[in-house]
Write a protein that holds these residues in place. Sequence first.
Motif, PDB file in Angstrom:
ATOM      1  N   ILE A  80      -2.753   0.888  -5.218  1.00 29.15           N
ATOM      2  CA  ILE A  80      -2.997  -0.064  -4.137  1.00 29.15           C
ATOM      3  C   ILE A  80      -1.747  -0.123  -3.259  1.00 29.15           C
ATOM      4  CG2 ILE A  80      -3.688  -2.424  -3.546  1.00 29.15           C
ATOM      5  CD1 ILE A  80      -5.746  -0.704  -5.274  1.00 29.15           C
ATOM      6  N   VAL A  81      -1.929   0.176  -1.972  1.00 34.34           N
ATOM      7  CA  VAL A  81      -0.834   0.200  -1.003  1.00 34.34           C
ATOM      8  C   VAL A  81      -1.107  -0.878   0.029  1.00 34.34           C
ATOM      9  CG1 VAL A  81       0.404   1.577   0.705  1.00 34.34           C
ATOM     10  CG2 VAL A  81      -0.532   2.686  -1.347  1.00 34.34           C
ATOM     11  N   HIS A  82      -0.285  -1.902   0.034  1.00 31.52           N
ATOM     12  CA  HIS A  82      -0.439  -3.008   0.969  1.00 31.52           C
ATOM     13  C   HIS A  82       0.522  -2.812   2.135  1.00 31.52           C
ATOM     14  CE1 HIS A  82       0.765  -7.371   1.977  1.00 31.52           C
ATOM     15  NE2 HIS A  82      -0.296  -7.066   2.681  1.00 31.52           N
ATOM     16  N   LEU A  83      -0.018  -2.740   3.341  1.00 32.59           N
ATOM     17  CA  LEU A  83       0.817  -2.645   4.539  1.00 32.59           C
ATOM     18  C   LEU A  83       1.345  -4.029   4.881  1.00 32.59           C
ATOM     19  CD1 LEU A  83      -1.171  -0.237   6.859  1.00 32.59           C
ATOM     20  CD2 LEU A  83       1.152   0.077   5.994  1.00 32.59           C
ATOM     21  N   SER A  84       2.662  -4.151   4.911  1.00 29.73           N
ATOM     22  CA  SER A  84       3.285  -5.431   5.209  1.00 29.73           C
ATOM     23  C   SER A  84       4.655  -5.172   5.821  1.00 29.73           C
ATOM     24  CB  SER A  84       3.471  -6.238   3.921  1.00 29.73           C
ATOM     25  OG  SER A  84       4.323  -7.334   4.143  1.00 29.73           O
ATOM     26  N   MET A  85       5.000  -5.875   6.867  1.00 30.97           N
ATOM     27  CA  MET A  85       6.322  -5.651   7.450  1.00 30.97           C
ATOM     28  C   MET A  85       7.420  -6.127   6.508  1.00 30.97           C
ATOM     29  SD  MET A  85       6.451  -8.268  10.619  1.00 30.97           S
ATOM     30  CE  MET A  85       6.780  -9.990  10.420  1.00 30.97           C
ATOM     31  N   TYR A  86       7.048  -6.804   5.429  1.00 30.02           N
ATOM     32  CA  TYR A  86       8.021  -7.278   4.449  1.00 30.02           C
ATOM     33  C   TYR A  86       8.218  -6.276   3.309  1.00 30.02           C
ATOM     34  CZ  TYR A  86       6.856 -11.561   6.892  1.00 30.02           C
ATOM     35  OH  TYR A  86       6.635 -12.486   7.862  1.00 30.02           O
ATOM     36  N   GLY A  87       7.457  -5.187   3.298  1.00 32.99           N
ATOM     37  CA  GLY A  87       7.486  -4.237   2.194  1.00 32.99           C
ATOM     38  C   GLY A  87       8.660  -3.276   2.250  1.00 32.99           C
ATOM     39  N   GLU A  88       8.669  -2.377   1.264  1.00 30.68           N
ATOM     40  CA  GLU A  88       9.691  -1.341   1.210  1.00 30.68           C
ATOM     41  C   GLU A  88       9.565  -0.456   2.450  1.00 30.68           C
ATOM     42  OE1 GLU A  88      10.327   0.441  -2.930  1.00 30.68           O
ATOM     43  OE2 GLU A  88       8.237  -0.224  -2.962  1.00 30.68           O
ATOM     44  N   GLY A 108      -4.379  -6.198   6.374  1.00 35.40           N
ATOM     45  CA  GLY A 108      -4.744  -7.589   6.613  1.00 35.40           C
ATOM     46  C   GLY A 108      -5.011  -7.862   8.077  1.00 35.40           C
ATOM     47  N   ALA A 109      -5.540  -9.040   8.325  1.00 30.91           N
ATOM     48  CA  ALA A 109      -5.752  -9.514   9.699  1.00 30.91           C
ATOM     49  C   ALA A 109      -4.798 -10.697   9.882  1.00 30.91           C
ATOM     50  CB  ALA A 109      -7.197  -9.918   9.919  1.00 30.91           C
ATOM     51  N   GLU A 110      -5.288 -11.875   9.562  1.00 26.44           N
ATOM     52  CA  GLU A 110      -4.391 -13.025   9.606  1.00 26.44           C
ATOM     53  C   GLU A 110      -3.477 -12.964   8.382  1.00 26.44           C
ATOM     54  OE1 GLU A 110      -8.042 -14.210   9.677  1.00 26.44           O
ATOM     55  OE2 GLU A 110      -8.064 -13.487   7.645  1.00 26.44           O
ATOM     56  N   LYS A 111      -2.769 -14.012   8.133  1.00 22.84           N
ATOM     57  CA  LYS A 111      -1.856 -14.061   6.986  1.00 22.84           C
ATOM     58  C   LYS A 111      -2.627 -13.718   5.705  1.00 22.84           C
ATOM     59  CE  LYS A 111       1.373 -17.114   4.687  1.00 22.84           C
ATOM     60  NZ  LYS A 111       1.983 -18.444   4.668  1.00 22.84           N
ATOM     61  N   VAL A 112      -2.148 -12.716   4.991  1.00 23.52           N
ATOM     62  CA  VAL A 112      -2.846 -12.297   3.767  1.00 23.52           C
ATOM     63  C   VAL A 112      -2.461 -13.218   2.614  1.00 23.52           C
ATOM     64  CG1 VAL A 112      -2.998  -9.873   4.479  1.00 23.52           C
ATOM     65  CG2 VAL A 112      -1.100 -10.617   3.051  1.00 23.52           C
ATOM     66  N   PRO A 113      -3.371 -13.383   1.659  1.00 21.92           N
ATOM     67  CA  PRO A 113      -3.044 -14.218   0.494  1.00 21.92           C
ATOM     68  C   PRO A 113      -1.863 -13.640  -0.285  1.00 21.92           C
ATOM     69  CG  PRO A 113      -5.397 -13.691   0.569  1.00 21.92           C
ATOM     70  CD  PRO A 113      -4.722 -12.857   1.616  1.00 21.92           C
TER      71      PRO A 113
END
Length: 177
Positions: A80-88, A108-113
Amino acid sequence: MVIEVVRIGQRVVRDDRVTTHVALVSRSFGAKKIFMTEVNPEIKDTVEKINNTWGGDFVIEFVDNWKSVIKNKKSEGYKIVHLSMYGEKINQIQNQLRLEDKMLIVVGAEKVPREIYELADYNVGVGSQPHSEISALAILLDRIQDGQQFEKNFPNAKRKIIPTKNGKNVQVNETRD
Protein backbone atom coordinates in the motif's frame (compact mmCIF):
# COMPACT_ATOMS: atom_id res chain seq x y z
CA MET A 1 4.39 -4.86 -11.80
CA VAL A 2 0.65 -4.68 -11.16
CA ILE A 3 -0.54 -1.24 -10.14
CA GLU A 4 -4.00 -0.31 -8.91
CA VAL A 5 -5.25 2.94 -7.40
CA VAL A 6 -7.86 3.77 -4.79
CA ARG A 7 -9.33 7.29 -4.69
CA ILE A 8 -10.60 8.09 -1.21
CA GLY A 9 -13.31 10.69 -0.95
CA GLN A 10 -14.39 13.46 -3.23
CA ARG A 11 -15.46 16.98 -2.54
CA VAL A 12 -18.89 16.88 -4.15
CA VAL A 13 -19.17 18.62 -7.55
CA ARG A 14 -15.88 20.47 -7.04
CA ASP A 15 -13.81 17.31 -7.54
CA ASP A 16 -15.57 15.69 -10.52
CA ARG A 17 -12.90 16.98 -12.88
CA VAL A 18 -10.03 16.20 -10.50
CA THR A 19 -11.27 12.66 -9.88
CA THR A 20 -11.72 12.14 -13.62
CA HIS A 21 -8.12 13.24 -14.12
CA VAL A 22 -6.90 10.92 -11.36
CA ALA A 23 -8.56 8.08 -13.29
CA LEU A 24 -7.14 9.24 -16.64
CA VAL A 25 -3.61 9.53 -15.26
CA SER A 26 -3.96 6.12 -13.62
CA ARG A 27 -5.04 4.63 -16.96
CA SER A 28 -2.50 6.30 -19.22
CA PHE A 29 0.41 5.89 -16.80
CA GLY A 30 0.04 2.13 -16.45
CA ALA A 31 -2.39 1.29 -13.65
CA LYS A 32 -4.82 -1.55 -14.32
CA LYS A 33 -7.69 -0.41 -12.11
CA ILE A 34 -9.01 2.33 -9.87
CA PHE A 35 -11.38 1.96 -6.94
CA MET A 36 -13.48 5.01 -6.15
CA THR A 37 -15.67 6.09 -3.26
CA GLU A 38 -18.26 8.89 -3.25
CA VAL A 39 -18.01 9.55 -6.95
CA ASN A 40 -20.13 10.80 -9.82
CA PRO A 41 -21.02 7.76 -11.99
CA GLU A 42 -20.49 9.85 -15.14
CA ILE A 43 -16.75 9.53 -14.53
CA LYS A 44 -16.96 5.81 -15.26
CA ASP A 45 -18.80 6.53 -18.53
CA THR A 46 -16.11 9.02 -19.56
CA VAL A 47 -13.27 6.58 -18.95
CA GLU A 48 -15.12 3.73 -20.69
CA LYS A 49 -15.53 5.97 -23.77
CA ILE A 50 -11.80 6.69 -23.70
CA ASN A 51 -11.03 2.95 -23.42
CA ASN A 52 -13.33 2.34 -26.39
CA THR A 53 -11.66 4.97 -28.56
CA TRP A 54 -8.04 4.83 -27.43
CA GLY A 55 -7.89 1.16 -26.39
CA GLY A 56 -7.05 -0.60 -23.18
CA ASP A 57 -8.93 -2.45 -20.50
CA PHE A 58 -8.60 -0.06 -17.56
CA VAL A 59 -11.32 -0.70 -14.97
CA ILE A 60 -13.17 1.61 -12.58
CA GLU A 61 -14.86 -0.04 -9.63
CA PHE A 62 -17.08 1.88 -7.24
CA VAL A 63 -16.74 0.82 -3.61
CA ASP A 64 -18.50 1.79 -0.42
CA ASN A 65 -15.59 1.08 1.89
CA TRP A 66 -12.02 2.04 1.00
CA LYS A 67 -10.72 0.35 4.15
CA SER A 68 -11.90 -3.08 3.03
CA VAL A 69 -10.21 -2.54 -0.37
CA ILE A 70 -6.92 -1.76 1.34
CA LYS A 71 -7.17 -4.69 3.73
CA ASN A 72 -8.13 -7.11 0.92
CA LYS A 73 -5.25 -5.93 -1.26
CA LYS A 74 -2.81 -6.27 1.65
CA SER A 75 -3.97 -9.88 2.13
CA GLU A 76 -3.32 -10.47 -1.60
CA GLY A 77 0.29 -9.32 -1.23
CA TYR A 78 -0.10 -5.76 -2.49
CA LYS A 79 2.04 -3.04 -0.96
CA ILE A 80 0.00 0.00 0.00
CA VAL A 81 1.51 3.30 -1.19
CA HIS A 82 -0.11 6.42 0.21
CA LEU A 83 0.63 9.67 -1.63
CA SER A 84 1.15 12.39 0.95
CA MET A 85 3.27 15.51 0.94
CA TYR A 86 4.27 14.45 4.47
CA GLY A 87 5.73 11.12 3.31
CA GLU A 88 9.24 9.97 2.53
CA LYS A 89 10.79 11.81 -0.39
CA ILE A 90 10.25 10.01 -3.68
CA ASN A 91 13.90 10.52 -4.65
CA GLN A 92 14.96 8.38 -1.69
CA ILE A 93 12.34 5.63 -2.06
CA GLN A 94 11.66 5.21 -5.80
CA ASN A 95 14.24 2.42 -6.29
CA GLN A 96 12.71 0.41 -3.46
CA LEU A 97 9.21 0.89 -4.90
CA ARG A 98 10.38 -0.43 -8.29
CA LEU A 99 11.13 -3.78 -6.63
CA GLU A 100 7.51 -4.34 -5.57
CA ASP A 101 5.39 -6.76 -7.62
CA LYS A 102 1.96 -5.41 -6.72
CA MET A 103 0.95 -2.07 -5.33
CA LEU A 104 -2.20 -0.19 -4.46
CA ILE A 105 -1.72 3.58 -4.55
CA VAL A 106 -3.95 5.60 -2.24
CA VAL A 107 -4.93 9.04 -3.54
CA GLY A 108 -6.92 11.22 -1.18
CA ALA A 109 -9.21 14.14 -1.88
CA GLU A 110 -9.89 16.10 1.26
CA LYS A 111 -7.93 15.44 4.44
CA VAL A 112 -7.39 11.68 4.60
CA PRO A 113 -8.10 9.76 7.81
CA ARG A 114 -5.05 9.31 10.05
CA GLU A 115 -5.55 5.55 9.77
CA ILE A 116 -4.26 5.62 6.18
CA TYR A 117 -0.79 6.49 7.43
CA GLU A 118 -0.73 3.34 9.57
CA LEU A 119 -2.27 1.05 6.91
CA ALA A 120 0.25 2.14 4.28
CA ASP A 121 3.49 0.26 3.73
CA TYR A 122 4.88 3.45 2.20
CA ASN A 123 3.88 7.07 2.72
CA VAL A 124 5.43 8.85 -0.25
CA GLY A 125 5.75 12.56 -0.95
CA VAL A 126 6.71 14.01 -4.32
CA GLY A 127 7.24 17.38 -2.69
CA SER A 128 6.89 19.12 0.65
CA GLN A 129 4.65 21.89 -0.57
CA PRO A 130 0.92 21.84 -1.32
CA HIS A 131 0.34 20.43 -4.81
CA SER A 132 -2.16 18.54 -6.92
CA GLU A 133 -2.88 14.88 -6.28
CA ILE A 134 -3.01 14.49 -10.07
CA SER A 135 0.59 15.64 -10.49
CA ALA A 136 1.74 13.58 -7.51
CA LEU A 137 0.17 10.44 -8.98
CA ALA A 138 1.69 11.07 -12.42
CA ILE A 139 5.16 11.63 -10.96
CA LEU A 140 4.95 8.53 -8.77
CA LEU A 141 3.73 6.31 -11.62
CA ASP A 142 6.43 7.62 -13.93
CA ARG A 143 9.23 7.22 -11.39
CA ILE A 144 8.35 3.66 -10.37
CA GLN A 145 8.04 2.51 -13.99
CA ASP A 146 11.02 4.51 -15.22
CA GLY A 147 9.03 5.81 -18.22
CA GLN A 148 8.37 2.30 -19.57
CA GLN A 149 4.59 2.71 -19.27
CA PHE A 150 4.70 4.91 -22.36
CA GLU A 151 6.16 2.14 -24.49
CA LYS A 152 3.18 -0.19 -24.14
CA ASN A 153 0.37 -0.49 -26.66
CA PHE A 154 -3.24 -0.18 -25.65
CA PRO A 155 -5.12 -3.12 -27.18
CA ASN A 156 -8.24 -2.60 -29.32
CA ALA A 157 -7.54 1.07 -30.00
CA LYS A 158 -9.67 2.78 -32.64
CA ARG A 159 -7.25 5.71 -32.59
CA LYS A 160 -3.53 5.85 -32.04
CA ILE A 161 -1.31 8.90 -31.91
CA ILE A 162 1.71 8.72 -34.19
CA PRO A 163 4.42 10.88 -32.61
CA THR A 164 5.56 13.69 -34.89
CA LYS A 165 7.85 16.67 -34.50
CA ASN A 166 5.26 19.13 -35.85
CA GLY A 167 1.50 18.98 -36.04
CA LYS A 168 -0.83 16.10 -35.19
CA ASN A 169 -0.93 12.62 -36.64
CA VAL A 170 -3.67 10.26 -35.52
CA GLN A 171 -4.09 6.82 -37.03
CA VAL A 172 -7.74 5.78 -37.22
CA ASN A 173 -8.43 2.05 -37.15
CA GLU A 174 -12.15 1.32 -37.30
CA THR A 175 -11.59 -2.45 -37.48
CA ARG A 176 -9.64 -2.41 -34.17
CA ASP A 177 -6.56 -4.48 -33.44
